[in-house]
Scaffold this active site. Structure first.
Site, PDB file in Angstrom:
ATOM      1  N   ARG A  15      32.898  38.518  36.635  1.00 44.87           N
ATOM      2  CA  ARG A  15      33.557  39.143  37.778  1.00 44.87           C
ATOM      3  C   ARG A  15      33.740  40.628  37.481  1.00 44.87           C
ATOM      4  O   ARG A  15      33.427  41.099  36.390  1.00 44.87           O
ATOM      5  CB  ARG A  15      34.878  38.434  38.166  1.00 44.87           C
ATOM      6  CG  ARG A  15      35.704  37.839  37.084  1.00 44.87           C
ATOM      7  CD  ARG A  15      36.272  38.796  36.115  1.00 44.87           C
ATOM      8  NE  ARG A  15      36.990  39.876  36.757  1.00 44.87           N
ATOM      9  CZ  ARG A  15      37.211  41.058  36.245  1.00 44.87           C
ATOM     10  NH1 ARG A  15      36.761  41.357  35.024  1.00 44.87           N
ATOM     11  NH2 ARG A  15      37.867  41.992  36.885  1.00 44.87           N
ATOM     12  N   GLY A  16      34.261  41.341  38.514  1.00 45.19           N
ATOM     13  CA  GLY A  16      34.303  42.798  38.405  1.00 45.19           C
ATOM     14  C   GLY A  16      33.031  43.317  39.064  1.00 45.19           C
ATOM     15  O   GLY A  16      31.930  42.822  38.772  1.00 45.19           O
TER      16      GLY A  16
ATOM     17  N   ASN B  31      40.017  47.176  46.598  1.00 43.19           N
ATOM     18  CA  ASN B  31      40.135  46.708  45.213  1.00 43.19           C
ATOM     19  C   ASN B  31      41.014  45.460  45.209  1.00 43.19           C
ATOM     20  O   ASN B  31      41.522  45.019  46.253  1.00 43.19           O
ATOM     21  CB  ASN B  31      40.697  47.820  44.315  1.00 43.19           C
ATOM     22  CG  ASN B  31      40.551  47.488  42.835  1.00 43.19           C
ATOM     23  OD1 ASN B  31      39.488  47.062  42.390  1.00 43.19           O
ATOM     24  ND2 ASN B  31      41.608  47.643  42.070  1.00 43.19           N
TER      25      ASN B  31
ATOM     26  N   ARG C 187      29.732  36.263  46.838  1.00 42.99           N
ATOM     27  CA  ARG C 187      31.015  36.931  47.117  1.00 42.99           C
ATOM     28  C   ARG C 187      30.746  38.078  48.101  1.00 42.99           C
ATOM     29  O   ARG C 187      29.732  38.764  47.965  1.00 42.99           O
ATOM     30  CB  ARG C 187      31.668  37.486  45.834  1.00 42.99           C
ATOM     31  CG  ARG C 187      32.135  36.389  44.887  1.00 42.99           C
ATOM     32  CD  ARG C 187      32.946  36.965  43.727  1.00 42.99           C
ATOM     33  NE  ARG C 187      34.303  37.312  44.129  1.00 42.99           N
ATOM     34  CZ  ARG C 187      35.169  37.937  43.317  1.00 42.99           C
ATOM     35  NH1 ARG C 187      34.808  38.298  42.101  1.00 42.99           N
ATOM     36  NH2 ARG C 187      36.397  38.209  43.726  1.00 42.99           N
TER      37      ARG C 187
ATOM     38  N   ASP D 287      36.009  47.899  44.209  1.00 38.21           N
ATOM     39  CA  ASP D 287      34.871  47.071  44.607  1.00 38.21           C
ATOM     40  C   ASP D 287      34.029  47.753  45.669  1.00 38.21           C
ATOM     41  O   ASP D 287      32.873  47.396  45.890  1.00 38.21           O
ATOM     42  CB  ASP D 287      35.343  45.722  45.144  1.00 38.21           C
ATOM     43  CG  ASP D 287      35.734  44.826  43.995  1.00 38.21           C
ATOM     44  OD1 ASP D 287      36.809  45.044  43.424  1.00 38.21           O
ATOM     45  OD2 ASP D 287      34.935  43.932  43.641  1.00 38.21           O
TER      46      ASP D 287
ATOM     47  N   GLN E  25      43.919  38.534  36.206  1.00 37.94           N
ATOM     48  CA  GLN E  25      42.905  39.329  35.493  1.00 37.94           C
ATOM     49  C   GLN E  25      43.571  40.365  34.574  1.00 37.94           C
ATOM     50  O   GLN E  25      43.021  40.731  33.545  1.00 37.94           O
ATOM     51  CB  GLN E  25      41.989  40.050  36.489  1.00 37.94           C
ATOM     52  CG  GLN E  25      40.997  39.161  37.209  1.00 37.94           C
ATOM     53  CD  GLN E  25      41.536  38.661  38.524  1.00 37.94           C
ATOM     54  OE1 GLN E  25      42.738  38.522  38.716  1.00 37.94           O
ATOM     55  NE2 GLN E  25      40.652  38.373  39.458  1.00 37.94           N
TER      56      GLN E  25
HETATM   57  O1  MRU Z   1      38.039  39.359  41.781  1.00 41.66           O
HETATM   58  P1  MRU Z   1      37.569  40.254  40.672  1.00 41.66           P
HETATM   59  O2  MRU Z   1      38.177  39.930  39.354  1.00 41.66           O
HETATM   60  O3  MRU Z   1      36.067  40.359  40.624  1.00 41.66           O
HETATM   61  O4  MRU Z   1      38.108  41.688  41.096  1.00 41.66           O
HETATM   62  C1  MRU Z   1      37.806  42.781  40.283  1.00 41.66           C
HETATM   63  C2  MRU Z   1      38.409  44.047  40.746  1.00 41.66           C
HETATM   64  O5  MRU Z   1      39.074  44.124  41.757  1.00 41.66           O
HETATM   65  C3  MRU Z   1      38.079  45.269  39.932  1.00 41.66           C
HETATM   66  O6  MRU Z   1      39.134  46.177  39.941  1.00 41.66           O
HETATM   67  C4  MRU Z   1      36.842  45.947  40.530  1.00 41.66           C
HETATM   68  O7  MRU Z   1      35.807  45.032  40.711  1.00 41.66           O
HETATM   69  C5  MRU Z   1      36.354  47.068  39.705  1.00 41.66           C
HETATM   70  S1  MRU Z   1      35.639  46.543  38.192  1.00 41.66           S
HETATM   71  C6  MRU Z   1      35.071  47.921  37.369  1.00 41.66           C
END
Ligand code: MRU
Length: 351
Positions: free
Chosen positions: A49-50, A252, A92, A242, A201
């Protein structure tokens, strides 16, 4: 630079190798994937993820799945690759990096087809392209770290939300990159990590990777951000993203916009750090972005512990929209962008 746990490994050429982040902080288990359904599931379930890591995984996903297609016919091969790409794109909806990386792989295929490449040559080109995306991501982290550090001073208290570190990328991350750069330079930051309900997270991933790298990190519950700011413990907020829309709105992890509004109230600068590929000039404002809705059970039955009656409804948007008016600066690998964002983000793409 301290060792940072990688989200994605690039050492098994015929498999996508990812760290299963759902098992952190208790277990470090790497998964080797080469089936489209498994890669889709890994992205959907946040094993990887991220935003950048999702994009890199999708790119390698296209490569490893395409590698298993048994035909020498370029047209049939391309049709199958298109099906893989379209399928992975449904994993996603919010992080633009997923679509950016898939489109980049598809563009590479089109170029190869135009040049008359064989199926074997296109497969080789896919490996090259996904390795290039991974390499660029690592360089991006270093550049963001350098630019971000220009905004910070030794000894500062920093707050971050969710995880935008090495675990969200393939290198040192985005929001955490200046923290690692500062650590190398002896800046001695005091870092606060919001735990980031409902999937934690911040507690499970950010605190884990910072602690393992030897940085000074303290976890707080999301609802403590106001008191730590009021107590003067926070000099800057650093978050990832994101997607950044054309007007500078930032999508985000859920909870980010609340932190931004608090930061404004307490006079704390709010910095957003993300790769150039996260900027989506084709989308006008944050309200035009599809916000992922996740399973209600992540709230009422998170990590297998029932905390709300099964009969009670729960609403679980995974991201929120931080209005550009709360964003002090956006830091990409190309430098620091300040308001007015509509003009200044567009300029980045003209350079
Ligand atoms: O749901 P996730 O864990 O994928 O969400 C991640 C985030 O919101 C991060 O802040 C974003 O993807 C930036 S990662 C460099």
């Amino acid at each position: 630079m301290k060792t940072i746990i990688p989200a994605i490994l690039n050492d098994a050429k015929d498999k996508l190798v990812i760290l299963d982040q759902t098992l952190l902080p208790e277990e470090e288990v790497f998964l080797e994937l080469d089936k489209r359904e498994d890669i889709w599931e890994a992205i959907k379930k946040l094993r990887v993820r991220g935003a950048p890591a999702i994009g890199i995984s999708a790119a390698f996903g296209v490569y490893v799945c395409a590698n298993n297609i048994e035909t020498d016919d370029v047209a049939a091969f391309s049709k199958e690759v298109k099906a893989i790409k379209d399928y992975l794109a449904t994993s996603r909806p919010t992080a633009v990096n997923l679509f950016w990386a898939l489109d980049r792989m598809w563009d590479r295929l089109e170029k190869e087809v135009e040049a008359g490449s064989s199926v074997a040559e296109i497969k080789k080109a896919f490996l090259e392209e996904s390795e290039e995306i991974l390499r660029e991501d690592q360089e991006m982290g270093l550049a963001i770290g350098k630019y971000g550090l220009e905004l910070l001073k030794p000894g500062m208290g920093l707050l971050t939300h969710c995880n935008a570190g090495g675990l969200a990328c393939s290198g040192i991350g985005t929001a955490l990159a200046p923290m690692y750069a500062g650590d190398d330079a002896g800046y001695d930051f005091k870092i606060y990590a919001d735990e980031t309900r409902p999937l934690l997270q911040g507690a499970r991933l950010t605190a884990y990777e910072l602690y393992k790298a030897g940085l000074d990190v303290t976890v707080i519950c999301d609802n403590m951000a106001s008191i730590v700011m009021r107590q003067g413990k926070i000099d800057a907020v650093l978050v990832g993203t994101d997607r950044i829309t054309a007007n500078g709105d930032v999508i985000n992890k859920i909870g980010t916009s609340g932190v931004a509004i608090l930061a404004k109230e307490y006079g704390v600068p709010f910095y957003v750090l993300g790769p150039y590929s996260t900027i989506d000039l084709n989308t006008a404002t944050g309200d035009d972005v599809e916000i992922e809705l996740r399973d209600a059970d992540e709230i009422g039955n998170g990590f297998g512990k029932r905390t709300a009656l099964a009969e009670v409804k729960a609403y679980n948007p995974a991201f929120d929209i931080t209005d550009h008016k709360y964003v002090t600066a956006i830091i990409t690998e190309k430098g620091i962008v300040r308001p007015p964002y509509k003009e200044n983000l567009a300029k980045l793409f003209q350079e």
